[in-house]
Design an enzyme around this catalytic site. Structure first.
Site, PDB file in Angstrom:
ATOM      1  CG  HIS A 205      -2.072  -0.971   0.987  1.00 26.98           C
ATOM      2  ND1 HIS A 205      -2.260  -2.077   1.774  1.00 26.98           N
ATOM      3  CD2 HIS A 205      -3.034  -0.999   0.042  1.00 26.98           C
ATOM      4  CE1 HIS A 205      -3.309  -2.747   1.328  1.00 26.98           C
ATOM      5  NE2 HIS A 205      -3.802  -2.115   0.282  1.00 26.98           N
ATOM      6  NE  ARG A 312      -5.982   1.974  -3.457  1.00 30.91           N
ATOM      7  CZ  ARG A 312      -5.306   1.927  -4.611  1.00 30.91           C
ATOM      8  NH1 ARG A 312      -5.036   3.019  -5.255  1.00 30.91           N
ATOM      9  NH2 ARG A 312      -4.881   0.785  -5.089  1.00 30.91           N
ATOM     10  NE  ARG A 481      -1.134  -4.638  -1.508  1.00 32.90           N
ATOM     11  CZ  ARG A 481      -2.256  -4.000  -1.872  1.00 32.90           C
ATOM     12  NH1 ARG A 481      -3.419  -4.635  -1.900  1.00 32.90           N
ATOM     13  NH2 ARG A 481      -2.234  -2.744  -2.209  1.00 32.90           N
ATOM     14  CB  CYS A 518      -8.919  -0.383 -10.231  1.00 36.26           C
ATOM     15  SG  CYS A 518      -9.479  -1.475  -8.930  1.00 36.26           S
TER      16      CYS A 518
HETATM   17  C1  PEP Z   1      -5.938  -3.889  -5.438  1.00 37.50           C
HETATM   18  O1  PEP Z   1      -5.913  -4.710  -4.529  1.00 37.50           O
HETATM   19  O2  PEP Z   1      -5.452  -4.089  -6.574  1.00 37.50           O
HETATM   20  C2  PEP Z   1      -6.561  -2.573  -5.219  1.00 37.50           C
HETATM   21  C3  PEP Z   1      -6.768  -1.736  -6.212  1.00 37.50           C
HETATM   22  O3  PEP Z   1      -6.878  -2.241  -3.957  1.00 37.50           O
HETATM   23  P1  PEP Z   1      -5.790  -1.777  -2.860  1.00 37.50           P
HETATM   24  O4  PEP Z   1      -4.472  -1.634  -3.537  1.00 37.50           O
HETATM   25  O5  PEP Z   1      -6.308  -0.501  -2.288  1.00 37.50           O
HETATM   26  O6  PEP Z   1      -5.832  -2.908  -1.877  1.00 37.50           O
HETATM   27 MG    MG Z   2      -7.130  -4.408  -2.746  1.00 39.07          MG
END
Ligand code: PEP
Ligand code: MG
Length: 591
Positions: A205, A312, A481, A518
């Site tokens: 993030h 978001r 991630r 997205c």
């Molecule tokens: C994703 O998971 O690809 C997404 C767009 O949401 P976030 O990155 O806010 O978890």
């Molecule tokens: Mg996500």
């Protein structure tokens, strides 16, 4: 605890380190260390003229640590007992020992080292002296008790540094042990030149924030903090993932030339950005913007986009100390909807949990937060949150182009429950005399493997889907991630991801529903072209990537995109997909 060696002359010489690119862009400027882990106490040399200032920093930190102990002592006295609270008073006494202070200050004066290093040296000496003189667990515990208050000083030194950082007005490059959302938001964006870190995930993030801010960012730089000194100049190439320490005049000149070339190219792309992303044979991909903050609005031109594909909202909550009221949310959402009008705004309901925590709403500590209480799971449990947010959104959407997106959906039941809350909120608003649009599309994020597999059923109950590849990749590949230890295994172009993307496109098209991506994978113009070839009608990316994607699509035919998708789907290994994409980029090179 790692004690980084004192910088030698070698670290001052020009030096390039290779890391992993997180966010493109070029920046050169003075560096500042932030967010060092207590385990990684940075050491730097302090000039004779700076010694007094360093001692003042130490004293300030001692006071902060002591005040904090007093505060905790009061809380423990209230919540537990006076007796338990006494430990903090003992700690304060330990900190007021003039002998200890003399030793720490002495190290700063004679060895010309920073306050953190001097405190850490003192702690190590204290623990090893006691350990050598006496043996046994109780002695070790005693040594730890004596050094503990000094660890609080170490922490306070970090904090003090931050306050000092915030009060200055110099533009800076931040160097951190770990790329975290906290580090990304320490400085105002106007002052943040770049962020470099020893560790961090390319799709974490924090990385999403870096790209959304358009701030160059490189991670995976081994022993970065050990090489840094405050004020040192570094040149960051976010595209190539390199960091040059103390560039010499020649290197600096080359870097400035590179920067000028990149700015000229960006200016050309920007001038063409209002044109739609239409392939040369007339097939259109809508290119929308991901928005994290209201500040994004001031920085991009709505006419360059086909709307907001992902708002978001959690980041709007993060920017304030208290939960925003319905009216505050109404005003925030209304601003975005007005700014974009008549283009659509896809408002994603609160997606907190995992590493996206908001100060005003603490979710419980979990041992495995990525698999825990996140996204729609929180909204369906704490339904008032969702109701208030939907009320604000539906009110703000009156006469405007609003769409609602639900995050982290993993089952049909969740969609039914969320939709029934949506319907009841809508009915209540109408009964109260509010104006609400008759048709507000409701969609889901596809970011959990179960949503990919159950999409043929899920899609019947929603109006559109948007694939969140940032999360989908982590859940498909079982690779966190945000975990730097497995960053190499986080492969957005893994064949399992490519197959899933294709399957979502096929199902959505068969159902006649719109499908978008997205996640940050779509920022790559080659990937965006591949997605068009698979059947996607939209992508949504951080605004700075929009001009390049549009330009790429205007240069290809739809048949090229279909062929690219087919070639990628035929690959059985990540490396092969990557090779297909780089060949495509090479043959369709922009500008
Ligand atoms: C994703 O998971 O690809 C997404 C767009 O949401 P976030 O990155 O806010 O978890
Ligand atoms: Mg996500």
């Amino acid at each position: 605890m790692r004690y980084s060696p004192k910088p030698s002359m070698d670290t001052r010489s020009p030096r390039k380190i290779q890391g992993t690119s997180v966010s493109p862009g070029l920046a050169v400027g003075p560096v500042r260390i932030v967010g060092a882990q207590p385990k990684e106490v940075p050491v730097w040399s302090v000039a004779a003229s700076e010694v007094q200032r360093e001692i003042a920093r130490l004293r300030e930190a001692l006071k902060t640590a002591s005040d904090e102990m007093q505060r905790r002592s009061r809380i423990v006295a209230l919540q537990s007992s006076e007796r338990d609270a006494q430990i903090f008073e003992v700690h304060r006494l330990i900190l007021s020992d003039p002998g200890a202070l003399k030793q720490v200050e002495g190290a700063i004066r004679t060895e010309h080292i920073n306050a953190e290093a001097a405190v850490y040296q003192f702690i190590t000496k204290l623990e090893s002296t006691l350990g050598q003189r006496m043996e046994g667990d109780s002695v070790r515990a005693y040594a730890a008790d004596l050094s503990d208050p000094w660890r609080a000083v170490l922490e306070a030194l970090g904090q003090g540094g931050l306050q000092d950082l915030l009060s200055q007005d110099q533009d800076l490059i931040l160097a951190a042990a770990n790329l975290t959302p906290h580090v990304m938001t320490l400085l105002g964006r106007d002052r943040l030149l770049a962020v470099i870190a020893e560790k961090g995930g390319r799709f974490s993030h924090a990385a999403v924030l870096a790209r959304s801010f358009g701030v160059p960012c490189v991670v995976g730089l081994p022993n970065l903090l050990g090489r840094m000194e405050p004020g040192m100049v570094v040149a960051v190439d976010g595209q190539r993932g390199t960091v040059q320490i103390n560039p010499d005049p020649e290197a600096l000149l080359r870097f400035q030339e590179l920067k000028a070339g990149a700015s000229a190219r960006a200016a050309v792309l920007l001038a063409q950005a209002p044109k739609p992303a239409l392939t040369s044979d007339g097939v259109r991909l809508l290119v929308q913007a991901n928005i994290e903050s209201l500040r994004d609005l001031d920085e991009f031109d709505a006419t360059h986009t086909d709307g907001v594909g992902l708002l978001r909202t959690e980041f709007l909550y993060m920017e304030r100390p208290q939960l925003p009221s319905e009216d505050e949310q109404y005003r925030l959402y209304r601003r975005v909807l007005e700014h974009m009008h008549p283009l659509p705004v896809t408002l994603r309901t609160l997606d907190i949990g995992g590493d996206k925590q908001i100060a005003s709403l603490k979710t419980p500590g979990e041992s495995n937060p990525a698999l825990g209480w996140r996204g729609v799971r929180v909204s369906l449990e704490w339904q008032d949150l969702l109701r208030i947010q939907l009320r604000a959104a539906l009110r703000a959407g009156s006469g405007r182009n609003l769409r609602i997106l639900l995050p982290m959906v993993s089952s049909v039941e969740e969609v039914h429950r969320a939709r029934s809350i949506f319907d009841s909120v809508r009915t209540a608003l109408l009964e109260q005399g509010h104006e609400v649009e008759a048709d507000v599309p409701v969609g889901i994020m596809v970011e959990v493997p179960s949503a990919v597999l159950c999409l043929p059923e899920l899609i019947r109950h929603v109006d559109f889907v948007s694939v969140g590849t940032n999360d989908l990749v982590q859940y498909l590949l079982a690779v966190d991630r945000d975990n730097p230890w497995v960053a190499k295994l986080y492969q957005p172009l893994h064949p399992a991801v490519i197959y899933s993307l294709h399957s979502v496109a096929l199902t959505s098209r068969a159902a006649g529903k719109s499908c978008a991506v997205c996640g940050d994978i779509a920022e790559d113009p080659g990937v965006a072209t591949m997605l068009l070839g698979m059947g996607y009608d939209k992508v949504s990316v951080a605004p700075s990537f929009i001009p390049e994607i549009k330009s790429m699509l205007r240069n290809v035919e739809h048949a090229d995109a279909v062929r690219l998708a087919k070639d990628a789907l035929a690959c059985t290994e990540t490396g092969l997909v990557e090779a297909v994409l780089s060949k495509f980029r090479e043959t369709n090179r922009l500008l």
